[in-house]
Structures are given as structure tokens and as C-alpha cells.
Design an enzyme around this catalytic site. Structure first.
Site, PDB file in Angstrom:
ATOM      1  N   TYR A   1       3.940  -3.305  19.110  1.00  0.00           N
ATOM      2  CA  TYR A   1       4.524  -3.874  17.886  1.00  0.00           C
ATOM      3  C   TYR A   1       4.965  -5.312  18.135  1.00  0.00           C
ATOM      4  O   TYR A   1       4.638  -6.224  17.378  1.00  0.00           O
ATOM      5  CB  TYR A   1       5.716  -3.022  17.415  1.00  0.00           C
ATOM      6  CG  TYR A   1       6.665  -3.786  16.527  1.00  0.00           C
ATOM      7  CD1 TYR A   1       6.337  -4.041  15.202  1.00  0.00           C
ATOM      8  CD2 TYR A   1       7.869  -4.308  17.022  1.00  0.00           C
ATOM      9  CE1 TYR A   1       7.191  -4.783  14.395  1.00  0.00           C
ATOM     10  CE2 TYR A   1       8.715  -5.046  16.225  1.00  0.00           C
ATOM     11  CZ  TYR A   1       8.382  -5.283  14.913  1.00  0.00           C
ATOM     12  OH  TYR A   1       9.210  -6.025  14.124  1.00  0.00           O
TER      13      TYR A   1
ATOM     14  N   ASN B   1       0.826  -1.219   0.000  1.00  0.00           N
ATOM     15  CA  ASN B   1       0.000   0.000   0.000  1.00  0.00           C
ATOM     16  C   ASN B   1       0.855   1.262   0.000  1.00  0.00           C
ATOM     17  O   ASN B   1       0.323   2.377   0.061  1.00  0.00           O
ATOM     18  CB  ASN B   1      -0.996   0.000   1.176  1.00  0.00           C
ATOM     19  CG  ASN B   1      -0.300   0.114   2.518  1.00  0.00           C
ATOM     20  OD1 ASN B   1       0.926   0.214   2.585  1.00  0.00           O
ATOM     21  ND2 ASN B   1      -1.077   0.110   3.598  1.00  0.00           N
TER      22      ASN B   1
ATOM     23  N   SER C   1       9.958 -11.722  14.161  1.00  0.00           N
ATOM     24  CA  SER C   1      11.042 -10.917  14.736  1.00  0.00           C
ATOM     25  C   SER C   1      11.544 -11.517  16.037  1.00  0.00           C
ATOM     26  O   SER C   1      10.787 -12.121  16.807  1.00  0.00           O
ATOM     27  CB  SER C   1      10.491  -9.514  15.006  1.00  0.00           C
ATOM     28  OG  SER C   1      11.381  -8.783  15.810  1.00  0.00           O
TER      29      SER C   1
ATOM     30  N   LYS D   1       3.595  -9.175  16.599  1.00  0.00           N
ATOM     31  CA  LYS D   1       4.380 -10.286  16.010  1.00  0.00           C
ATOM     32  C   LYS D   1       4.053 -11.590  16.746  1.00  0.00           C
ATOM     33  O   LYS D   1       3.904 -12.638  16.122  1.00  0.00           O
ATOM     34  CB  LYS D   1       5.879  -9.993  16.068  1.00  0.00           C
ATOM     35  CG  LYS D   1       6.333  -8.901  15.118  1.00  0.00           C
ATOM     36  CD  LYS D   1       6.363  -9.329  13.657  1.00  0.00           C
ATOM     37  CE  LYS D   1       6.689  -8.183  12.711  1.00  0.00           C
ATOM     38  NZ  LYS D   1       6.508  -8.488  11.294  1.00  0.00           N
TER      39      LYS D   1
HETATM   40  C1  UD1 Z   1      13.719  -2.806  17.209  1.00  0.00           C
HETATM   41  C2  UD1 Z   1      12.894  -3.995  17.608  1.00  0.00           C
HETATM   42  C3  UD1 Z   1      12.833  -4.990  16.496  1.00  0.00           C
HETATM   43  C4  UD1 Z   1      12.296  -4.341  15.264  1.00  0.00           C
HETATM   44  C5  UD1 Z   1      13.196  -3.201  14.901  1.00  0.00           C
HETATM   45  C6  UD1 Z   1      12.614  -2.565  13.656  1.00  0.00           C
HETATM   46  C7  UD1 Z   1      12.814  -4.733  19.919  1.00  0.00           C
HETATM   47  C8  UD1 Z   1      13.564  -5.381  21.008  1.00  0.00           C
HETATM   48  N1  UD1 Z   1      13.488  -4.623  18.775  1.00  0.00           N
HETATM   49  O1  UD1 Z   1      15.062  -3.254  17.143  1.00  0.00           O
HETATM   50  O2  UD1 Z   1      11.993  -6.044  16.829  1.00  0.00           O
HETATM   51  O3  UD1 Z   1      12.224  -5.274  14.235  1.00  0.00           O
HETATM   52  O4  UD1 Z   1      13.261  -2.280  15.989  1.00  0.00           O
HETATM   53  O5  UD1 Z   1      12.336  -1.249  13.752  1.00  0.00           O
HETATM   54  O6  UD1 Z   1      11.689  -4.338  20.046  1.00  0.00           O
HETATM   55  N2  UD1 Z   1      20.654   2.893  18.860  1.00  0.00           N
HETATM   56  C9  UD1 Z   1      21.389   3.982  19.251  1.00  0.00           C
HETATM   57  N3  UD1 Z   1      21.144   5.191  18.644  1.00  0.00           N
HETATM   58  C10 UD1 Z   1      20.179   5.338  17.687  1.00  0.00           C
HETATM   59  C11 UD1 Z   1      19.425   4.204  17.297  1.00  0.00           C
HETATM   60  C12 UD1 Z   1      19.687   2.993  17.911  1.00  0.00           C
HETATM   61  O7  UD1 Z   1      22.268   3.898  20.110  1.00  0.00           O
HETATM   62  O8  UD1 Z   1      19.972   6.466  17.203  1.00  0.00           O
HETATM   63  C13 UD1 Z   1      20.935   1.589  19.495  1.00  0.00           C
HETATM   64  C14 UD1 Z   1      19.741   1.017  20.249  1.00  0.00           C
HETATM   65  O9  UD1 Z   1      19.729   1.467  21.563  1.00  0.00           O
HETATM   66  C15 UD1 Z   1      20.012  -0.488  20.117  1.00  0.00           C
HETATM   67  C16 UD1 Z   1      20.717  -0.619  18.763  1.00  0.00           C
HETATM   68  O10 UD1 Z   1      21.214   0.676  18.457  1.00  0.00           O
HETATM   69  O11 UD1 Z   1      20.885  -0.910  21.118  1.00  0.00           O
HETATM   70  C17 UD1 Z   1      19.799  -1.078  17.660  1.00  0.00           C
HETATM   71  O12 UD1 Z   1      18.640  -0.262  17.650  1.00  0.00           O
HETATM   72  P1  UD1 Z   1      17.545  -0.359  16.485  1.00  0.00           P
HETATM   73  O13 UD1 Z   1      18.208  -0.326  15.156  1.00  0.00           O
HETATM   74  O14 UD1 Z   1      16.503   0.663  16.775  1.00  0.00           O
HETATM   75  O15 UD1 Z   1      16.947  -1.821  16.635  1.00  0.00           O
HETATM   76  P2  UD1 Z   1      16.286  -2.568  17.883  1.00  0.00           P
HETATM   77  O16 UD1 Z   1      15.829  -1.608  18.911  1.00  0.00           O
HETATM   78  O17 UD1 Z   1      17.207  -3.644  18.290  1.00  0.00           O
END
Ligand code: UD1
Length: 342
Positions: free
Chosen positions: A152, A34, A127, A156
Site C-alpha cells: 500500500y 466504484n 500519505s 502511494k
Molecule cells: C496506516 C498507514 C497509513 C494509512 C492508514 C489508513 C502506515 C505507517 N500507516 O496508519 O498510511 O493511510 O493506515 O488505513 O502504513 N492501534 C491500536 N489498536 C487498534 C488499531 C490501531 O492500538 O485496534 C494503534 C496502531 O498501532 C497505531 C495507531 O493506533 O499506533 C493508529 O493506527 P491506525 O489507525 O491503523 O493508523 P496507522 O497504522 O498509523
């Protein structure tokens, strides 16, 4: 009639990479999407990479009457790969009904037509979020599904349950749920990749947007976790490896190699990488210097999560092959391509 594979959400990040791998493995693909969180430009990217244009219909899988007309028009579909879903953890907390409605109704509608139209197979996009913070790492498929940490995550979990309950009542249907860890990177051509709308939630798009100058700095969420360098740990998986796993799972169903009607596989590298290590990998792979600062933990984040992928290795004969540095380099090439395309 030629056998066709329906890919819902096939214009999105993981969907578009999977469509490429399907076409390159000789499948005929029909995409429905979509376009609520994707750009039709990905369809051109798929065409440029593969030299083929898959059929595409702009359609909301939640719209049952549209979906009925779609299945009446396309009688050659033998399997569905179901990606279409919302995926922002934060947005799901502020707008849970949007998430429950979209993610659950779309899945229910597809299962309804699988029964009605005798479409036996589904590969489902699940996921690692279903595990929450597991008691043991690496986490295997045997680990208990814990109370979800966000709406979310709950969608899943519930979608997996809806699929497994439906299969139990209709044994002619078979499905494989693939529980992804953290997909990153882009196709080596840099013609398709992740396309966050607005400010990215996810780490790697935030890194590449910072390095290219769209954002001032990356905020590293927390350096006092119970991990070797204090930053949180995830299992980052190259999206092309992930896409290939969908083709293997599909073939397992089509070739009737599945051992149960409903199977679940973790897809990851099996290795945990901290946020600070991910930044180092980006800098090493691209030669760019990243501006970042440590800030407070992000609410709702878990400390560490990586997968036991031995079941997928053994049963699917699939293994993540590409390196973290390669994923970072392709993400960077894609970011550069996006800036030129603007
Ligand atoms: C989350 C969800 C996952 C989902 C994914 C998609 C959970 C546990 N995980 O993944 O299921 O599929 O989002 O959107 O719910 N980080 C930073 N700075 C940033 C962004 C991220 O330090 O600006 C760190 C986060 O704290 C984390 C890691 O990078 O430790 C990965 O973060 P992210 O890419 O958002 O993925 P998840 O939170 O693991």
C-alpha cells in the site's frame, strides 16, 4: 459552460467530506466512485448537509473505456481530486497485486485523460506512509522517501512518482500531492463519516465500535515503544480540516499560485499523540468509558510519526484548527447515527 471538479472516490471517507467543502465553497462537483469500499448513503448525507446533489456516476477509474465515455460526456471538467484507491495496509501485504493494479492503473488512466482532454490540474491523495519511520521528527517534506513498509505504502510512493514524471514531460499539467497524517472524526452534522467494512483496522473506528458494544475491547498494540507512555504516536487530524485543505490546494492551482508544476504538502496537526492519549481524549470528549487492554505490537507498525506542517501553513495558508477531542466527539456522534440508521 460551468467549470466542474471531478472527485474520484468522492463517496468515501475523506472524499465525501471534501465534496461537502467544495460545494460549500461554490464549486460544481462530479463524483465517480466504484463503491467498492463505500456506501451510496454518503451521497444522501452530502445532499442533506449542503442542500445540493452533486452529479454521481458509478464508475471504476481502472476501466479505461468507461472513463473515456465519461470524459466525452463531461467536457467541463477543469480539475481532478483523486482519492479513489485501496488503503488497507494489511490487505496490501496479503494481496499486493490487487493494490498495485487498482491504485496505479487508476492514476495512470486519469493522467492519460488529463493529457488527452486538456484537464490541467490534479490534487492527489497521498500519505505520510511515504516517509516510513523517519530519522527526524517532526518529518518535513524534505525528508527522504524511504523504502515503503507495505505494498500500500509503495503504491502511494509510486503514484507520486508517476504524477511527477508525467508533469515533467507535459508542463501544461500541474499537481499537488497532499500527504496526510492520520485523518479521524466526522462531519459535525454526523451525516457522513468513516465507514469501515468488516473489522476496522484503524484506531478511531475501533474505539467507537468498542464503546458502542460492537466489539468487546480495544487492543492497544504495544506499550513498550520508546515514547513517554510506551504506546505508539501518530498525528491525528480532523477530517473536516483535511477536507478544507483540498479546497485550498485546488484554489492554488486554479488561481495559478503554485510555485512548481508539482508540489507536495504535509497535512497534519504537527503534534504527536499516543494511543493511550487518544483513548483519554475519547473518554473525556464523550463521557464514555472504554474497555481496552494492552497487547503485543502490531507487525509493521512504526513507533512514532508526526508532521512538520509549516510548509502547508505558510504556502497554503492552511492550518488544522479542530481539536482532538472534537474529532473524537464527532466520530462518536457518527457511530451513534450509524447504529440508528441500521
Ligand atoms: C496506516 C498507514 C497509513 C494509512 C492508514 C489508513 C502506515 C505507517 N500507516 O496508519 O498510511 O493511510 O493506515 O488505513 O502504513 N492501534 C491500536 N489498536 C487498534 C488499531 C490501531 O492500538 O485496534 C494503534 C496502531 O498501532 C497505531 C495507531 O493506533 O499506533 C493508529 O493506527 P491506525 O489507525 O491503523 O493508523 P496507522 O497504522 O498509523
Amino acid at each position: 459552460m460551468k467549470k466542474q471538479i471531478l472527485v474520484t472516490g468522492g463517496i468515501g471517507y475523506i472524499g465525501s467530506h471534501t465534496v461537502v467543502e467544495l460545494i460549500e465553497s461554490g464549486f460544481e462537483v462530479i463524483i465517480v466512485d466504484n463503491l467498492s469500499n463505500s456506501s451510496i448513503a454518503a451521497l444522501n448525507g452530502i445532499g442533506e448537509i449542503t442542500g445540493k446533489s452533486p452529479l454521481f456516476e458509478k464508475l471504476d477509474v481502472c476501466n479505461k473505456s468507461q472513463l473515456r465515455s465519461f470524459f466525452e460526456k463531461h467536457a467541463g471538467i477543469v480539475a481532478i481530486i483523486h482519492f479513489a484507491a485501496f488503503k488497507s495496509v494489511g490487505e496490501s501485504v496479503s494481496n499486493p497485486l490487487k493494490y498495485y493494479y487498482n491504485n496505479l492503473v487508476s492514476t495512470i488512466n486519469l493522467l492519460h485523460f488529463m493529457k488527452e482532454k486538456d484537464i490541467p490540474y490534479m490534487v492527489f491523495s497521498s500519505s505520510c506512509t511515504v516517509y516510513g519511520q523517519p530519522d527526524e521528527l517532526p518529518v518535513s517534506e524534505e525528508a527522504p522517501v524511504k523504502k515503503a513498509m507495505s505494498p500500500y505504502g509503495n503504491t502511494k510512493q509510486v503514484m507520486e512518482e508517476i504524477i511527477s514524471d508525467t508533469l515533467a514531460s507535459t508542463p501544461s499539467l500541474k499537481a499537488i500531492s497532499l500527504r496526510y497524517f492520520n485523518p479521524i472524526g466526522a462531519h459535525p452534522s454526523a451525516l457522513i463519516g468513516e465507514l469501515p467494512i468488516g473489522i476496522p483496522d484503524n484506531l478511531v473506528p475501533f474505539i467507537t465500535q468498542t464503546a458502542i458494544g460492537i466489539r468487546d475491547e480495544l487492543k492497544v498494540f504495544g506499550d513498550d515503544y520508546n515514547t513517554p507512555d510506551g504506546s505508539a504516536i501518530r498525528d491525528y487530524l480532523h477530517v473536516v480540516d483535511l477536507a478544507k485543505a483540498h479546497v485550498v490546494a485546488l484554489q492554488r492551482l486554479l488561481n495559478k499560485q503554485n510555485k512548481e508544476n508539482y508540489e507536495v504538502f504535509n497535512l497534519g496537526t504537527g503534534e504527536g499523540v499516543s494511543v493511550l492519549e487518544a483513548i483519554k481524549s475519547f473518554e473525556r470528549a464523550t463521557g464514555e468509558k472504554l474497555n481496552y487492554k494492552i497487547v503485543d505490537k502490531r507487525p509493521g507498525d512504526i513507533e512514532k510519526l508526526w508532521g512538520d506542517t509549516s510548509l502547508a501553513n505558510k504556502e497554503l495558508g492552511w492550518k488544522a484548527e479542530k481539536s482532538l477531542d472534537d474529532a473524537m466527539l464527532t466520530a462518536w456522534k457518527w457511530e451513534n447515527y450509524l447504529q440508528k440508521r441500521k
